[in-house]
Design a protein around this motif. Structure first.
Motif, PDB file in Angstrom:
ATOM      1  N   THR A 112       0.835  -1.202   0.000  1.00  0.00           N
ATOM      2  CA  THR A 112       0.000   0.000   0.000  1.00  0.00           C
ATOM      3  C   THR A 112       0.866   1.247   0.000  1.00  0.00           C
ATOM      4  N   ALA A 113       1.943   1.206   0.771  1.00  0.00           N
ATOM      5  CA  ALA A 113       2.840   2.364   0.844  1.00  0.00           C
ATOM      6  C   ALA A 113       3.516   2.623  -0.498  1.00  0.00           C
ATOM      7  N   GLN A 114       3.944   1.554  -1.192  1.00  0.00           N
ATOM      8  CA  GLN A 114       4.587   1.718  -2.501  1.00  0.00           C
ATOM      9  C   GLN A 114       3.609   2.298  -3.519  1.00  0.00           C
ATOM     10  N   ALA A 115       2.383   1.783  -3.520  1.00  0.00           N
ATOM     11  CA  ALA A 115       1.377   2.274  -4.466  1.00  0.00           C
ATOM     12  C   ALA A 115       1.046   3.732  -4.199  1.00  0.00           C
ATOM     13  N   GLN A 116       0.869   4.078  -2.939  1.00  0.00           N
ATOM     14  CA  GLN A 116       0.551   5.457  -2.574  1.00  0.00           C
ATOM     15  C   GLN A 116       1.713   6.392  -2.903  1.00  0.00           C
ATOM     16  N   GLU A 117       2.929   5.943  -2.659  1.00  0.00           N
ATOM     17  CA  GLU A 117       4.091   6.792  -2.942  1.00  0.00           C
ATOM     18  C   GLU A 117       4.112   7.203  -4.410  1.00  0.00           C
ATOM     19  N   VAL A 118       3.928   6.233  -5.306  1.00  0.00           N
ATOM     20  CA  VAL A 118       4.014   6.552  -6.733  1.00  0.00           C
ATOM     21  C   VAL A 118       2.797   7.352  -7.191  1.00  0.00           C
ATOM     22  N   CYS A 119       1.609   6.987  -6.735  1.00  0.00           N
ATOM     23  CA  CYS A 119       0.417   7.744  -7.131  1.00  0.00           C
ATOM     24  C   CYS A 119       0.493   9.184  -6.613  1.00  0.00           C
ATOM     25  N   GLY A 120       1.008   9.351  -5.413  1.00  0.00           N
ATOM     26  CA  GLY A 120       1.209  10.692  -4.878  1.00  0.00           C
ATOM     27  C   GLY A 120       2.225  11.466  -5.690  1.00  0.00           C
ATOM     28  N   PHE A 121       3.286  10.781  -6.114  1.00  0.00           N
ATOM     29  CA  PHE A 121       4.294  11.423  -6.950  1.00  0.00           C
ATOM     30  C   PHE A 121       3.692  11.851  -8.285  1.00  0.00           C
ATOM     31  N   ILE A 122       2.866  10.986  -8.875  1.00  0.00           N
ATOM     32  CA  ILE A 122       2.228  11.328 -10.145  1.00  0.00           C
ATOM     33  C   ILE A 122       1.409  12.613  -9.998  1.00  0.00           C
ATOM     34  N   ARG A 123       0.750  12.759  -8.865  1.00  0.00           N
ATOM     35  CA  ARG A 123      -0.034  13.974  -8.640  1.00  0.00           C
ATOM     36  C   ARG A 123       0.881  15.210  -8.618  1.00  0.00           C
ATOM     37  N   THR A 124       2.070  15.080  -8.033  1.00  0.00           N
ATOM     38  CA  THR A 124       2.994  16.223  -8.024  1.00  0.00           C
ATOM     39  C   THR A 124       3.484  16.556  -9.433  1.00  0.00           C
ATOM     40  N   VAL A 125       3.583  15.542 -10.294  1.00  0.00           N
ATOM     41  CA  VAL A 125       3.990  15.797 -11.680  1.00  0.00           C
ATOM     42  C   VAL A 125       2.944  16.677 -12.365  1.00  0.00           C
ATOM     43  N   PHE A 126       1.657  16.387 -12.117  1.00  0.00           N
ATOM     44  CA  PHE A 126       0.611  17.209 -12.722  1.00  0.00           C
ATOM     45  C   PHE A 126       0.587  18.613 -12.123  1.00  0.00           C
ATOM     46  N   GLU A 127       0.971  18.737 -10.876  1.00  0.00           N
ATOM     47  CA  GLU A 127       1.068  20.072 -10.288  1.00  0.00           C
ATOM     48  C   GLU A 127       2.172  20.867 -10.968  1.00  0.00           C
ATOM     49  N   GLU A 128       3.287  20.204 -11.290  1.00  0.00           N
ATOM     50  CA  GLU A 128       4.386  20.866 -12.000  1.00  0.00           C
ATOM     51  C   GLU A 128       3.970  21.233 -13.429  1.00  0.00           C
ATOM     52  N   LEU A 129       3.260  20.321 -14.087  1.00  0.00           N
ATOM     53  CA  LEU A 129       2.874  20.549 -15.484  1.00  0.00           C
ATOM     54  C   LEU A 129       1.762  21.581 -15.607  1.00  0.00           C
ATOM     55  N   TYR A 130       0.843  21.604 -14.639  1.00  0.00           N
ATOM     56  CA  TYR A 130      -0.326  22.477 -14.701  1.00  0.00           C
ATOM     57  C   TYR A 130      -0.397  23.345 -13.451  1.00  0.00           C
ATOM     58  N   ASP A 131      -1.141  22.912 -12.446  1.00  0.00           N
ATOM     59  CA  ASP A 131      -1.215  23.635 -11.178  1.00  0.00           C
ATOM     60  C   ASP A 131      -1.815  22.708 -10.128  1.00  0.00           C
ATOM     61  N   LYS A 132      -1.849  23.168  -8.889  1.00  0.00           N
ATOM     62  CA  LYS A 132      -2.325  22.321  -7.791  1.00  0.00           C
ATOM     63  C   LYS A 132      -3.797  21.968  -7.948  1.00  0.00           C
ATOM     64  N   GLU A 133      -4.584  22.922  -8.411  1.00  0.00           N
ATOM     65  CA  GLU A 133      -6.016  22.663  -8.586  1.00  0.00           C
ATOM     66  C   GLU A 133      -6.236  21.501  -9.555  1.00  0.00           C
ATOM     67  N   THR A 134      -5.508  21.517 -10.655  1.00  0.00           N
ATOM     68  CA  THR A 134      -5.626  20.441 -11.642  1.00  0.00           C
ATOM     69  C   THR A 134      -5.143  19.122 -11.053  1.00  0.00           C
ATOM     70  N   ALA A 135      -4.012  19.181 -10.377  1.00  0.00           N
ATOM     71  CA  ALA A 135      -3.451  17.969  -9.773  1.00  0.00           C
ATOM     72  C   ALA A 135      -4.397  17.359  -8.751  1.00  0.00           C
ATOM     73  N   ASP A 136      -5.096  18.211  -8.018  1.00  0.00           N
ATOM     74  CA  ASP A 136      -6.021  17.737  -6.992  1.00  0.00           C
ATOM     75  C   ASP A 136      -7.266  17.077  -7.592  1.00  0.00           C
ATOM     76  N   GLN A 137      -7.539  17.371  -8.863  1.00  0.00           N
ATOM     77  CA  GLN A 137      -8.768  16.859  -9.473  1.00  0.00           C
ATOM     78  C   GLN A 137      -8.565  15.630 -10.350  1.00  0.00           C
ATOM     79  N   ILE A 138      -7.380  15.460 -10.915  1.00  0.00           N
ATOM     80  CA  ILE A 138      -7.175  14.323 -11.817  1.00  0.00           C
ATOM     81  C   ILE A 138      -7.249  13.019 -11.034  1.00  0.00           C
ATOM     82  N   ARG A 139      -7.828  12.005 -11.649  1.00  0.00           N
ATOM     83  CA  ARG A 139      -8.003  10.723 -10.976  1.00  0.00           C
ATOM     84  C   ARG A 139      -6.875   9.768 -11.354  1.00  0.00           C
ATOM     85  N   ILE A 140      -6.289   9.169 -10.334  1.00  0.00           N
ATOM     86  CA  ILE A 140      -5.139   8.285 -10.499  1.00  0.00           C
ATOM     87  C   ILE A 140      -5.497   6.917  -9.930  1.00  0.00           C
TER      88      ILE A 140
END
Length: 249
Positions: free
Chosen positions: A179-207
């Motif tokens: 569970t920790a490994q899955a969450q770590e990577v999914c959480g990281f993916i969300r930060t990638v979208f924050e870098e590419l777009y913004d926090k609002e977008t990152a908070d909304q995309i489904r992973i």
């Protein structure tokens, strides 16, 4: 709050008659009001399965698509064909397509743009091999997959996409990332979208997480803050797929 998505990837399984039998059996048992249910089925099954689930909460997805509108591309399916058949989602970039059919991030970017033009929701898969994980390059590799697949995709379009993290070493092997490994990577993916777009977008995309998801581990995985459901392989071919969909009951 992001709505959960639980998608089944049937791969190269189920004849049309078998597919109709399965969805008919599952249909009354996968009506969790908190979940979007998607069956991504072989192309030959799409039309009869769409008919079999009419009037239900089940969405039908395809397992692949081509990035041209039409033409001399024997064996391929265009987005227009999928839409006309009743498809709402499509998997792109599954590790098996990357591995066996040499799909590159550049090709996946073309597919991403083409399906978005037609209003289909792409489920972009990303994930690392065991060798890459052991070398410590998992996050860099996955970031590259996402960044290159989303070139030119607008902020508005991003919210009509889904990402599925599937560690290749956990697909169909019975091995599951902790569970920790899955969450770590999914959480990281969300930060990638924050870098590419913004926090609002990152908070909304489904992973989503994929890789030997089953009824016994679904609730724990889906309870993680950055895991918004699952892309389910073998377990989606059985009646107890309903137990995964109803993970919170």
């Amino acid at each position: 709050m992001r709505r959960k998505v639980i998608a089944g990837n049937w791969k190269m399984n189920m004849t049309p008659s078998q597919a109709v039998k399965l969805v008919t059996e599952l249909r009354p048992n996968v009506n969790n009001p908190d979940v979007d249910v998607v069956f991504c089925v072989p192309s030959i099954d799409i039309v009869p399965v769409v008919e079999a689930v009419k009037g239900s909460n089940i969405h039908i997805g395809a397992e692949n698509v081509y990035y041209q509108e039409k033409g001399a591309f024997t064996g391929e399916l265009s987005p227009e064909m999928l839409v006309d058949a009743g498809v709402s989602h499509v998997i792109i970039g599954h590790s098996e397509r990357r591995m066996y059919f040499n799909e590159s991030n550049t090709v996946l970017n073309l597919k991403m743009h083409k399906v978005l033009e037609h209003g289909i929701i792409p489920i972009l898969c990303c994930g690392e091999t065991l060798e890459q994980r052991e070398k410590g390059i998992t996050l860099d590799f996955i970031k590259e997959q996402i960044v290159e697949a989303y070139v030119g995709v607008t902020k508005e379009q991003v919210l009509h996409t889904i990402v599925a993290y599937e560690p290749i070493w956990a697909i169909g092997t019975g091995k599951v990332a902790t569970t920790a490994q899955a969450q770590e990577v999914c959480g990281f993916i969300r930060t990638v979208f924050e870098e590419l777009y913004d926090k609002e977008t990152a908070d909304q995309i489904r992973i989503l997480y994929g890789g030997s998801v089953n009824a016994s581990n679904a609730a724990e995985l889906f309870a993680q803050p950055d895991i918004d459901g699952g892309l389910v392989g073998g377990a989606s071919l059985k009646p107890d797929f309903a137990d995964i969909v109803n993970y919170n009951k």
